[in-house]
Design a protein around this motif. Structure first.
Motif, PDB file in Angstrom:
ATOM      1  N   VAL A 117     -12.619  -1.444   8.987  1.00 20.80           N
ATOM      2  CA  VAL A 117     -11.505  -1.247   8.066  1.00 20.80           C
ATOM      3  C   VAL A 117     -11.735   0.077   7.358  1.00 20.80           C
ATOM      4  N   VAL A 118     -10.836   1.033   7.575  1.00 23.08           N
ATOM      5  CA  VAL A 118     -10.982   2.383   7.032  1.00 23.08           C
ATOM      6  C   VAL A 118     -10.017   2.558   5.860  1.00 23.08           C
ATOM      7  N   SER A 119     -10.534   3.032   4.734  1.00 27.04           N
ATOM      8  CA  SER A 119      -9.694   3.214   3.555  1.00 27.04           C
ATOM      9  C   SER A 119     -10.086   4.492   2.824  1.00 27.04           C
ATOM     10  N   LEU A 155       0.829  -1.201   0.000  1.00 27.12           N
ATOM     11  CA  LEU A 155       0.000   0.000   0.000  1.00 27.12           C
ATOM     12  C   LEU A 155       0.861   1.248   0.000  1.00 27.12           C
ATOM     13  N   LEU A 156       1.898   1.249   0.838  1.00 21.89           N
ATOM     14  CA  LEU A 156       2.777   2.407   0.904  1.00 21.89           C
ATOM     15  C   LEU A 156       3.432   2.651  -0.436  1.00 21.89           C
ATOM     16  N   LEU A 157       3.835   1.568  -1.101  1.00 20.53           N
ATOM     17  CA  LEU A 157       4.416   1.698  -2.426  1.00 20.53           C
ATOM     18  C   LEU A 157       3.451   2.365  -3.387  1.00 20.53           C
ATOM     19  N   ALA A 168      -8.017   1.019  -1.471  1.00 25.54           N
ATOM     20  CA  ALA A 168      -9.190   0.147  -1.515  1.00 25.54           C
ATOM     21  C   ALA A 168      -8.784  -1.319  -1.675  1.00 25.54           C
ATOM     22  N   ALA A 169      -7.747  -1.581  -2.472  1.00 25.26           N
ATOM     23  CA  ALA A 169      -7.286  -2.960  -2.668  1.00 25.26           C
ATOM     24  C   ALA A 169      -6.763  -3.544  -1.368  1.00 25.26           C
ATOM     25  N   TYR A 170      -5.992  -2.754  -0.629  1.00 23.48           N
ATOM     26  CA  TYR A 170      -5.478  -3.224   0.659  1.00 23.48           C
ATOM     27  C   TYR A 170      -6.623  -3.467   1.640  1.00 23.48           C
ATOM     28  N   ALA A 171      -7.601  -2.572   1.637  1.00 27.06           N
ATOM     29  CA  ALA A 171      -8.755  -2.743   2.525  1.00 27.06           C
ATOM     30  C   ALA A 171      -9.486  -4.047   2.228  1.00 27.06           C
ATOM     31  N   ARG A 172      -9.606  -4.398   0.946  1.00 21.61           N
ATOM     32  CA  ARG A 172     -10.249  -5.662   0.586  1.00 21.61           C
ATOM     33  C   ARG A 172      -9.459  -6.853   1.114  1.00 21.61           C
ATOM     34  N   ASP A 209     -14.860  -3.319  17.683  1.00 22.70           N
ATOM     35  CA  ASP A 209     -13.872  -3.580  18.734  1.00 22.70           C
ATOM     36  C   ASP A 209     -12.475  -3.179  18.286  1.00 22.70           C
ATOM     37  N   LEU A 210     -12.207  -3.372  17.001  1.00 20.50           N
ATOM     38  CA  LEU A 210     -10.895  -3.118  16.418  1.00 20.50           C
ATOM     39  C   LEU A 210     -11.024  -2.150  15.258  1.00 20.50           C
ATOM     40  N   VAL A 211      -9.942  -1.422  14.990  1.00 21.96           N
ATOM     41  CA  VAL A 211      -9.881  -0.582  13.797  1.00 21.96           C
ATOM     42  C   VAL A 211      -8.577  -0.885  13.068  1.00 21.96           C
ATOM     43  N   PHE A 212      -8.697  -1.323  11.822  1.00 19.67           N
ATOM     44  CA  PHE A 212      -7.567  -1.456  10.910  1.00 19.67           C
ATOM     45  C   PHE A 212      -7.719  -0.373   9.846  1.00 19.67           C
ATOM     46  N   ASP A 213      -6.636  -0.056   9.175  1.00 17.38           N
ATOM     47  CA  ASP A 213      -6.742   1.025   8.200  1.00 17.38           C
ATOM     48  C   ASP A 213      -5.903   0.755   6.973  1.00 17.38           C
ATOM     49  N   ALA A 214      -6.252   1.455   5.899  1.00 15.10           N
ATOM     50  CA  ALA A 214      -5.498   1.445   4.654  1.00 15.10           C
ATOM     51  C   ALA A 214      -5.212   2.894   4.268  1.00 15.10           C
ATOM     52  N   ILE A 215      -4.759   3.670   5.257  1.00 11.73           N
ATOM     53  CA  ILE A 215      -4.517   5.098   5.055  1.00 11.73           C
ATOM     54  C   ILE A 215      -3.133   5.462   5.568  1.00 11.73           C
TER      55      ILE A 215
END
Length: 426
Positions: free
Chosen positions: A195-197, A13-15, A204-208, A246-252
């Motif tokens: 999952v926040v993107s 994602l960073l790339l 969006a791809a990473y979030a999927r 309960d949890l938050v993951f992100d793609a940001i």
């Protein structure tokens, strides 16, 4: 291959996010070479470190592994080097561009004749095929992109089981585990994950991918997408609160994470954990999340290396002592230190017959697990004809506590699960 779904995809994602911002010509660090001379007249051992020290995603985003590796080599040289030979470090900043990366790689390999590359951390590893073709071992690099699962002679910090025959993974697909999600479900009792993107393709791809892993572990998943240009994090925070996440993951990105945390505090969203990755496992949390004290203290980080704040461990204490002059500390610095140690162990094993590219590469290609004295979960490089369906995977976990910093959560060598391997295309 210790490519967790979250860790590997976060790097990818960073790339993609970075390259979406544009590129720039490299600003080479060759004018700032380490001033290391030979010991007792012996010829120094020359290594190269390529880093996107200046890049579209910020000047300090990639420098941690470089700084850790340099600290290790400085200490090694102060103690006499390798069999009486000092290690001479040649640095190159590729500017975060593919053109710059190719320039750095060719100069280090073809002109400076380095024995190996160490702790490579770049936005676009365009020169990877040249490194492999030249049979130069690249040791302990950060897997931003699929290069370390594609080419022989490249040995990323987390290992690989892929054939590495010029095609990423197996037939263009990489595989990663779900141990991070399993941990928070079994150990922390989480059931609902947000999952926040961004509405941007890479994000969006990473979030999927994250969603796929969470669902495989039985979570109810709430997806929140915000506009890349004008993100409304407050609305996303309010919804994830309403949904009982309960949890938050992100793609940001890091800035977006800080804004999301601020919004979560503003709307009163309380979670078991706001989960981040090894790149954000740093001492700058108080500054980065200054406006969100409640959310800040729910930050958890996962990875495959021992917490840089675990001063009870002798190997970590040595790292901390050697890096006490740095303004900040980070997990990536510790992994850069481990990469340098990996090279030093290889070179020491070759000292009797000659520290050559071929000998160092043979050491790296032994197939034996490597831990850098316990700093890493065992790293293995093997070539399997097909991806494993399941794998036993361990992870290092830490959580942030104001006044204490990152606090280790259990023994990383015992926090292990038998988990499925999920395929994805890089």
């Amino acid at each position: 291959m210790r490519r967790t779904v979250t860790g590997a995809a976060a790097a990818g994602l960073l790339l993609l996010l970075g390259t979406a911002c544009g590129s720039r010509l490299p600003e080479s660090d060759f004018g700032h070479r380490a001033s290391i001379g030979p010991a007792s007249g012996a010829e120094p051992i020359r290594v190269g470190i390529v880093t996107s020290a200046t890049s579209p995603v910020g000047g300090s985003a990639f420098t941690g592994p470089r700084d850790g590796a340099r600290a290790y080599f400085d200490r090694l040289n102060a103690r006499g080097g390798i069999d009486g030979r000092r290690v001479e470090v040649r640095l190159c900043d590729d500017g975060g561009s593919g053109v710059g990366n190719n320039t750095c790689v060719r100069r280090l390999i073809d002109e400076d004749k380095v024995v190996a590359l160490v702790a490579t951390t770049v936005l676009d590893y365009a020169g990877a095929s040249h490194v492999s073709h030249a049979r130069v071992p690249d040791i302990g690099g950060q897997p931003i992109g699929p290069a370390y699962d594609t080419y022989p002679h490249l040995y990323g910090i987390y290992g690989s089981l892929a054939p590495r025959d010029g095609t990423p993974g197996w037939g263009g697909k990489l595989y990663g585990g779900t141990e991070v999600y399993r941990y928070f479900r079994r150990v922390q009792g989480a059931h609902t994950a947000a999952v926040v993107s961004y509405n941007q393709s890479a994000s969006a791809a990473y979030a999927r991918l994250v969603t796929q892993g969470l669902q495989a572990e039985g979570y109810r998943v709430v997806t929140e997408q915000v506009d890349f240009a004008l993100p409304n994090f407050r609305a996303a925070a309010a919804d994830l609160k309403e949904q009982g996440a309960d949890l938050v993951f992100d793609a940001i990105d890091t800035h977006g994470n800080a804004q999301l945390c601020k919004a979560m505090d503003q709307v009163g969203a309380r979670v078991v954990a706001k989960v981040t990755n090894v790149q954000n496992w740093t001492s700058t949390v108080p500054e980065d999340y200054a406006d969100s004290p409640r959310c800040r203290n729910t930050l958890w980080a996962t990875g495959a290396s021992r917490d840089y704040e675990d001063a009870g461990n002798a190997a970590v204490r040595e790292f901390r002592d050697a890096t006490k002059g740095l303004k900040t500390r980070s997990q990536w610095q510790l992994e850069g230190w481990a990469a340098a140690r990996w090279f030093a162990d290889a070179a020491q094993a070759c000292a009797g017959s000659g520290v050559t590219r071929g000998c160092v590469d043979s050491f790296m290609n032994r197939g034996e697990p490597y831990t850098a004295g316990g700093l890493l979960l065992p790293v293995t490089y093997r070539r399997l004809s097909g991806p494993p369906a399941t794998r036993r995977a361990c992870l290092s976990v830490a959580r942030w506590r104001d006044g204490r910093g990152w606090v280790s959560q259990g023994d990383m060598n015992r926090t292990c699960f038998e988990i499925p391997q999920l395929g994805y295309r890089p």
